[in-house]
Design a protein around this motif. Structure first.
Motif, short mmCIF file in Angstrom:
data_model
loop_
_atom_site.label_atom_id
_atom_site.label_comp_id
_atom_site.label_asym_id
_atom_site.label_seq_id
_atom_site.Cartn_x
_atom_site.Cartn_y
_atom_site.Cartn_z
N HIS A 105 0.83 -1.20 0.00
CA HIS A 105 0.00 0.00 0.00
C HIS A 105 0.87 1.26 0.00
O HIS A 105 0.66 2.19 -0.78
CB HIS A 105 -0.92 -0.03 1.22
N ARG A 106 1.85 1.29 0.88
CA ARG A 106 2.73 2.45 1.00
C ARG A 106 3.43 2.77 -0.32
O ARG A 106 3.59 3.93 -0.69
CB ARG A 106 3.76 2.18 2.10
N ASP A 107 3.82 1.72 -1.07
CA ASP A 107 4.50 1.94 -2.35
C ASP A 107 3.56 2.58 -3.38
O ASP A 107 4.02 3.34 -4.24
CB ASP A 107 5.05 0.62 -2.90
N CYS A 108 2.28 2.26 -3.31
CA CYS A 108 1.32 2.90 -4.23
C CYS A 108 1.34 4.42 -4.08
O CYS A 108 1.14 5.15 -5.05
CB CYS A 108 -0.10 2.40 -3.97
N LEU A 109 1.60 4.86 -2.87
CA LEU A 109 1.58 6.29 -2.58
C LEU A 109 2.95 6.95 -2.70
O LEU A 109 3.04 8.13 -3.03
CB LEU A 109 1.02 6.51 -1.18
#
Length: 189
Positions: free
Chosen positions: A149-153
Motif C-alpha cells: 500500500h505504502r508503495d502505491c503512494l
C-alpha cells in the motif's frame, strides 16, 4: 482483451480501492456496481461489486469478469471456481495501519468495533492472511502479485509499471500514477 480475471484483494482498508482506481484510470474495465457510494473514508469510492459477497452460493457472474478487474476480499478467495484463470493483485499494508483505519471508520459510522486488543487483531489478521496466501500459492490457475500500500503512494510510477506488466502491458501507466492522491494516506505507522 485478456482471457484471465484480474482480482484486487487484501484485508479491508489495505488499499484495494486505491488499486482498483489505478487500474480503472489505466484503462482496465472494472466490474463494479457503484452501490456503495464514496464517503469520508474512501472519497473516491469503494469500487465494489455486490455479487462478490455471495460468491459461495453463486459464482456465475465470473463469466462476465474475463478481461476485467474485480475486488474480492481475501477471505472469499477460496471460493473462486477452478475453471477460470486469475491474476490476483494482493494488497499488503502494515497491519497496525489497517487496524487504525478500520477503527477510525467504525467510529465515524457510530459502530462499536470488536472489543479485541490491537495485538490480538494483528495476530488474527496475520494468521488469516498467511492461510489465504498459502492456499493461493497452491492453485495452478492463479498468479499473484503482492503490492505494498505504502508503495502505491510513495513509489507510484514503479507500482504502475509493475502492475501493468503483471496484467499484460496494455495499461496507461502515466494515468495510473496520476490518479493517486498521497494526501489520502491518513493512517501511517
Amino acid at each position: 482483451m485478456t482471457s484471465f480475471i484480474t482480482i484486487v484483494s487484501g484485508l479491508p482498508r489495505s488499499g484495494t480501492s486505491l488499486m482498483m482506481q489505478m487500474l480503472g484510470a489505466g484503462g482496465m474495465p472494472l466490474l463494479t456496481d457503484a452501490r456503495r457510494e464514496a464517503d469520508e473514508d474512501n472519497p473516491r469510492g469503494y469500487f465494489e461489486f455486490e455479487a462478490v459477497k455471495k460468491i459461495r452460493q453463486d459464482s456465475s457472474w465470473l463469466r462476465d469478469a474475463e478481461g476485467k478487474a474485480v475486488k474480492i476480499i481475501h477471505a472469499l478467495l477460496r471460493n473462486l471456481p477452478p475453471q477460470h484463470e486469475y491474476r490476483i493483485i494482493m494488497m499488503n499494508r502494515d497491519l497496525r495501519e489497517v487496524i487504525a483505519s478500520q477503527r477510525s471508520m467504525l467510529q465515524r459510522l457510530g459502530h462499536q468495533g470488536a472489543q479485541v486488543s490491537d495485538d490480538k487483531l494483528l495476530k488474527f489478521f496475520q494468521r488469516d492472511l498467511d492461510d489465504v496466501r498459502e492456499w493461493v500459492r497452491c492453485q495452478p490457475n492463479i498468479q499473484v502479485l503482492g503490492i505494498e500500500h505504502r508503495d502505491c503512494l510513495l513509489r507510484t510510477h514503479e507500482v504502475a509499471a509493475t502492475v501493468n506488466s503483471f496484467v499484460g502491458g496494455f495499461l496507461d501507466e502515466q494515468r495510473m500514477a496520476g490518479c493517486v492522491e498521497p494526501g489520502l494516506y491518513r493512517h501511517r505507522s
